[in-house]
Design a protein around this motif. Structure first.
Motif, short mmCIF file in Angstrom:
data_model
loop_
_atom_site.label_atom_id
_atom_site.label_comp_id
_atom_site.label_asym_id
_atom_site.label_seq_id
_atom_site.Cartn_x
_atom_site.Cartn_y
_atom_site.Cartn_z
N ASP A 126 5.43 4.42 0.51
CA ASP A 126 5.11 3.04 0.84
C ASP A 126 4.85 2.97 2.35
OD1 ASP A 126 5.00 0.32 1.41
OD2 ASP A 126 6.83 -0.17 0.33
N VAL A 127 3.59 2.70 2.73
CA VAL A 127 3.23 2.62 4.14
C VAL A 127 2.95 1.18 4.58
CG1 VAL A 127 2.37 5.00 4.30
CG2 VAL A 127 0.80 3.15 3.63
N ASN A 170 -7.30 7.85 -6.41
CA ASN A 170 -7.13 8.89 -5.41
C ASN A 170 -8.12 8.66 -4.28
OD1 ASN A 170 -5.13 10.71 -6.70
ND2 ASN A 170 -6.70 10.83 -8.27
N VAL A 171 -7.72 9.03 -3.06
CA VAL A 171 -8.61 8.96 -1.90
C VAL A 171 -8.56 10.26 -1.13
CG1 VAL A 171 -8.55 6.45 -1.56
CG2 VAL A 171 -6.79 7.86 -0.49
N LEU A 172 -9.67 10.56 -0.46
CA LEU A 172 -9.73 11.72 0.44
C LEU A 172 -9.35 11.25 1.84
CD1 LEU A 172 -10.52 14.59 1.32
CD2 LEU A 172 -12.88 13.74 1.55
N ILE A 173 -8.29 11.82 2.36
CA ILE A 173 -7.87 11.52 3.73
C ILE A 173 -8.78 12.31 4.66
CG2 ILE A 173 -5.95 11.45 5.38
CD1 ILE A 173 -5.50 9.70 2.88
N LYS A 174 -9.95 11.75 4.94
CA LYS A 174 -10.99 12.49 5.66
C LYS A 174 -10.95 12.28 7.16
CE LYS A 174 -15.00 9.52 5.71
NZ LYS A 174 -16.41 9.53 5.44
N PRO A 214 -2.96 10.33 -4.10
CA PRO A 214 -2.97 9.08 -4.85
C PRO A 214 -2.70 7.88 -3.95
CG PRO A 214 -0.96 10.31 -5.30
CD PRO A 214 -1.80 11.17 -4.43
N PHE A 215 -3.26 6.73 -4.34
CA PHE A 215 -2.97 5.48 -3.66
C PHE A 215 -2.68 4.40 -4.69
CE2 PHE A 215 -7.34 4.57 -4.74
CZ PHE A 215 -7.36 3.20 -4.96
N VAL A 216 -1.92 3.40 -4.29
CA VAL A 216 -1.67 2.20 -5.08
C VAL A 216 -1.69 1.03 -4.10
CG1 VAL A 216 -0.06 0.94 -6.57
CG2 VAL A 216 -0.19 3.44 -6.71
N LEU A 254 0.84 -1.19 0.00
CA LEU A 254 0.00 0.00 0.00
C LEU A 254 0.88 1.24 0.00
CD1 LEU A 254 -2.77 1.39 0.14
CD2 LEU A 254 -2.56 1.29 2.63
N SER A 255 0.59 2.10 -0.95
CA SER A 255 1.28 3.38 -1.05
C SER A 255 0.24 4.49 -0.98
CB SER A 255 2.03 3.46 -2.38
OG SER A 255 2.48 4.78 -2.63
#
Length: 136
Positions: free
Chosen positions: A17-18, A102-106, A82-84, A11-12
């Motif tokens: 890379d997290v 893409n995701v919203l870091i909500k 962005p995410f992967v 997961l990025s």
């Protein structure tokens, strides 16, 4: 029938890379069902697909030390990034497709848990725009 065990999911977020902090990641997508039933449907409901949406749900193991996950996620709060993700950290291919968008870091929960619990953070981020699947 092939079977699979997740051992090294990738997961990025925002190009970082997290994976080393992630205990669980789920990417779910759905499409609205729009009722287009008419009298000629002969009593059967008819539906068409409407808007698509998705969510990236993640369980992180928290670390608030400098340069660790809390310091990575805090500046992203409220932004679209962005995410992967893929099932394995190996190269992208037909047996290891990559999903990106893409995701919203909500949300970000810097402190979560009860006495004696491991420090973890559970979040859900809605996708923003299309999600792509790639095999190369």
């Amino acid at each position: 029938m092939a079977k699979m065990v997740l051992l090294a999911q990738f997961l990025s977020l925002n190009g970082t890379d997290v994976s080393e902090y992630v205990r669980k990641a789920e990417l779910t997508m759905e499409v609205e069902d729009k009722d287009v039933t008419t009298y000629s449907s002969l009593g059967w409901k008819e539906v068409l697909g409407g808007l698509k949406s998705g969510e990236l749900s993640i369980e992180f193991l928290q670390d608030v030390a400098a340069t660790e996950i809390d310091s990575i996620m805090w500046p992203l709060f409220g932004t679209v990034v962005p995410f992967v993700t893929r099932a394995d950290q190996a190269a992208v291919g037909a047996s290891n497709p990559s999903y990106s968008g893409n995701v919203l870091i909500k949300q970000w929960n810097p402190i979560e848990g009860s006495i004696g619990d491991e420090a973890s953070v559970g979040v859900g981020y809605p996708t923003s725009g299309a999600v792509a699947r790639a095999v190369a």
